[in-house]
Design an enzyme around this catalytic site. Structure first.
Site, PDB file in Angstrom:
ATOM      1  N   GLY A  66      -8.873  15.253 -12.711  1.00  3.06           N
ATOM      2  CA  GLY A  66      -7.893  14.894 -11.971  1.00  3.06           C
ATOM      3  C   GLY A  66      -7.279  15.939 -11.101  1.00  3.06           C
ATOM      4  O   GLY A  66      -7.563  17.016 -11.411  1.00  3.06           O
ATOM      5  N   GLY A 114     -11.606  13.841 -15.436  1.00  2.00           N
ATOM      6  CA  GLY A 114     -11.266  12.365 -14.855  1.00  2.00           C
ATOM      7  C   GLY A 114     -12.697  12.080 -14.314  1.00  2.00           C
ATOM      8  O   GLY A 114     -12.930  10.709 -14.362  1.00  2.00           O
ATOM      9  N   GLU A 137     -10.511  20.697 -20.993  1.00  2.00           N
ATOM     10  CA  GLU A 137      -9.079  20.703 -21.252  1.00  2.00           C
ATOM     11  C   GLU A 137      -8.118  21.624 -21.927  1.00  2.00           C
ATOM     12  O   GLU A 137      -7.146  21.964 -21.542  1.00  2.00           O
ATOM     13  CB  GLU A 137      -8.762  19.183 -21.392  1.00  2.00           C
ATOM     14  N   ASP A 145      -9.339  14.101 -22.561  1.00  2.00           N
ATOM     15  CA  ASP A 145      -8.527  12.602 -22.573  1.00  2.00           C
ATOM     16  C   ASP A 145      -9.559  11.634 -21.596  1.00  2.00           C
ATOM     17  O   ASP A 145     -10.868  11.878 -22.180  1.00  2.00           O
ATOM     18  CB  ASP A 145      -7.162  12.569 -21.630  1.00  2.00           C
TER      19      ASP A 145
END
Length: 347
Positions: A66, A114, A137, A145
């Site tokens: 992302g 993402g 991450e 996530d």
């Protein structure tokens, strides 16, 4: 519709092409919304029998994640834009997970963060020799996530815990061997051409799919399962350090470079996610975590060190000592609490 996502119908196939090459197709709020809009339009369209997601040719990334830089900028302020991004992105992840038509993600290149969220929840995930899969991450003060709390703890043994905490990369056929990709096609060009020409999906995939050989991590599976099955990061580190396997010591060293806060959040996220029976509930949990962790010092510092200044020397918050450990535990507990009316609405 943003021109960073190109959507069209080709021979009965809804095609979504990521088109942000300078950022390795890292997702923005607008890109996620564009993908969601196309999927919604095609869901009940009889002219569309399947969806193929790829990226603009000539770039090495399927989707590198992302737009973390923008998320960090928001997190340093009121956090509203960051929360909006995660809401749109996670809703898209859930839409893909529940999509009623074949959703074929061509993971031909870097697939991280993402990019994992828009591929791994689809019905068909194609790894190639160019695929580099990772959830890195914890190295920027975030957590794995985009549904990591769902798919990672459902991999064999503690493979998902190892991937989540260390950010280890899987390449090529290893992505299929791990159970993340459903198919392995060394070079994707002919497969893509036949799919977009309207070929029978199952027949085309069967034609090009190749068995995955023994993965590169195979010799470490016993150590992964033995050391990463603990319920605290400290216990995992202790298990790794006395191990006679040099590889285990290497993993222990990697953990010392990750955000302690992120490691604690990620480990609990996976343990909670393993017990959950609803994908949507996992996404709601992760939304709570994302909204909170992106406003912490560790996330801001991780993005500064890795993405902005690129000195790769993050100065994480100091949680050493009994009192600090208790404070960290309390902070982690708070991150998992409901956001009330601000919770992600998926049900």
């Amino acid at each position: 519709m943003t021109d960073e996502v190109i959507t069209r119908i080709e021979n009965g196939v809804g095609r979504i092409t990521l088109n942000r090459p300078k950022a390795l197709h890292a997702l923005t709020t607008e890109m996620c919304a564009g993908m969601a809009g196309a999927l919604t339009a095609w869901e009940h369209d009889p002219a569309v029998r399947a969806v193929v997601v790829d990226h603009m040719e000539g770039t090495r990334g399927f989707c590198a994640g992302g737009d973390i830089r923008k998320v960090a900028e928001s997190g340093r302020g009121d956090g509203v834009a960051a929360a909006d991004f995660f809401r749109v992105e996670y809703t898209l992840n859930a839409q893909i997970k529940h999509y009623p038509k074949p959703y074929i993600a061509l993971m031909d290149g870097i697939t991280m963060g993402g990019g994992v969220g828009i591929s791994v929840h689809g019905s068909h995930r194609i790894a190639t020799d160019r695929t580099i899969f990772a959830m890195p991450e914890t190295g920027i003060g975030l957590f794995p996530d985009v549904g990591g709390g769902w798919f990672l703890p459902r991999l064999d043994g503690e493979l998902g815990t190892w991937l989540a905490l260390t950010g280890a990369q899987l390449r090529g056929s290893d992505v299929k061997a791990a159970g993340i990709a459903t198919h392995y096609v060394p070079v994707i060009d002919d497969l893509k051409a036949e799919l977009l020409a309207g070929g029978d999906i199952d027949a085309v995939l069967a034609k090009y799919d190749r068995p995955a050989p023994q993965p590169a991590y195979a010799s470490h599976v016993a150590a992964i399962d033995r050391c990463f099955d603990k319920d605290t990061v400290t216990a995992i580190s202790i298990a790794l350090n006395p191990d006679t396997d040099p590889w285990a010591h290497e993993q222990a060293a990697i953990l010392t470079k990750r955000s302690p806060q992120s490691l604690a959040v990620a480990l609990r996220q996976l343990r909670e996610g393993r017990k959950m029976t609803s994908f949507d509930d996992v996404m709601i949990m992760e939304y709570r975590l994302a909204c909170r962790i992106t406003r912490t010092r560790d996330f801001s510092e991780g993005v500064r060190a890795v993405i902005e200044d690129k000195d790769n020397q993050p100065q994480w918050a100091d949680w050493v000592g009994e009192a600090a450990g208790q404070t960290l535990s309390a902070a982690i507990e708070l991150m998992f609490e409901s956001l009330g009316k601000l919770d992600l609405q998926l049900h």
